[in-house]
Design a protein around this motif. Sequence first.
Motif, PDB file in Angstrom:
ATOM      1  N   ALA A  84       1.021   4.199  -2.908  1.00 52.59           N
ATOM      2  CA  ALA A  84       0.902   5.632  -2.630  1.00 52.59           C
ATOM      3  C   ALA A  84       2.105   6.413  -3.148  1.00 52.59           C
ATOM      4  CB  ALA A  84       0.739   5.845  -1.126  1.00 52.59           C
ATOM      5  N   ALA A  85       3.249   5.773  -3.244  1.00 50.81           N
ATOM      6  CA  ALA A  85       4.478   6.449  -3.670  1.00 50.81           C
ATOM      7  C   ALA A  85       4.700   6.430  -5.183  1.00 50.81           C
ATOM      8  CB  ALA A  85       5.673   5.806  -2.972  1.00 50.81           C
ATOM      9  N   LEU A  89       0.835  -1.208   0.000  1.00 54.28           N
ATOM     10  CA  LEU A  89       0.000   0.000   0.000  1.00 54.28           C
ATOM     11  C   LEU A  89       0.864   1.250   0.000  1.00 54.28           C
ATOM     12  CD1 LEU A  89      -2.769  -1.186   2.480  1.00 54.28           C
ATOM     13  CD2 LEU A  89      -2.993  -0.854   0.000  1.00 54.28           C
ATOM     14  N   ALA A  90       1.979   1.226   0.726  1.00 54.29           N
ATOM     15  CA  ALA A  90       2.902   2.369   0.739  1.00 54.29           C
ATOM     16  C   ALA A  90       3.534   2.554  -0.638  1.00 54.29           C
ATOM     17  CB  ALA A  90       3.976   2.169   1.805  1.00 54.29           C
TER      18      ALA A  90
END
Length: 179
Positions: free
Chosen positions: A91-92, A87-88
């Motif tokens: 987002a990145a 998920l990170a």
Amino acid sequence: MQPPVETREVWLRGPLPDMPPLLQPIAHALMQAQEELHILMQGFPDNLLWERPANVASVGFHLQHLTGVLDRLLTYARTEALSPEQLAALAAEGKPGAPIPTVQELIQQFDMQVNKALTQLRETKEETLTETRGVGRAQLPSTVIGLLTHAAEHTMRHIGQLSVTVRVIPQVRNRRRET
């Protein structure tokens, strides 16, 4: 006279060992994408990774996205939820981050993901291909074969977009210098 095997597109080189027959086209497409990516990115400078000509997605975004989407779709095919790390990474996507990755680092990440995908394809039992799988937080309905096919199709779509962007950025940059 036929061209040497290594100059043919991957799907014309014959079956891959230990790959389930119904998954051969998916494996071929991923391997073709990998080869094309390496050719496209030869000599591409790190300092142009995040340029967005005409406000289109950057080369850096495409490289991150190719890796991320392949990872996420394969996760869903295994009936797993996305991890906090995935998920990170989602987002990145499209942001250089710190430290800023190089072209080679992003290519290596994609190569590792393709290798993981090929391993997963080899381990996928053909009798599971029509099993239902949920996609995303909403658990939209798909199947194992649907997810794997989309992983290959989506990868090739972004290779096509990347191909155009890689060619346009240097031209746009040169025009800016001329004016």
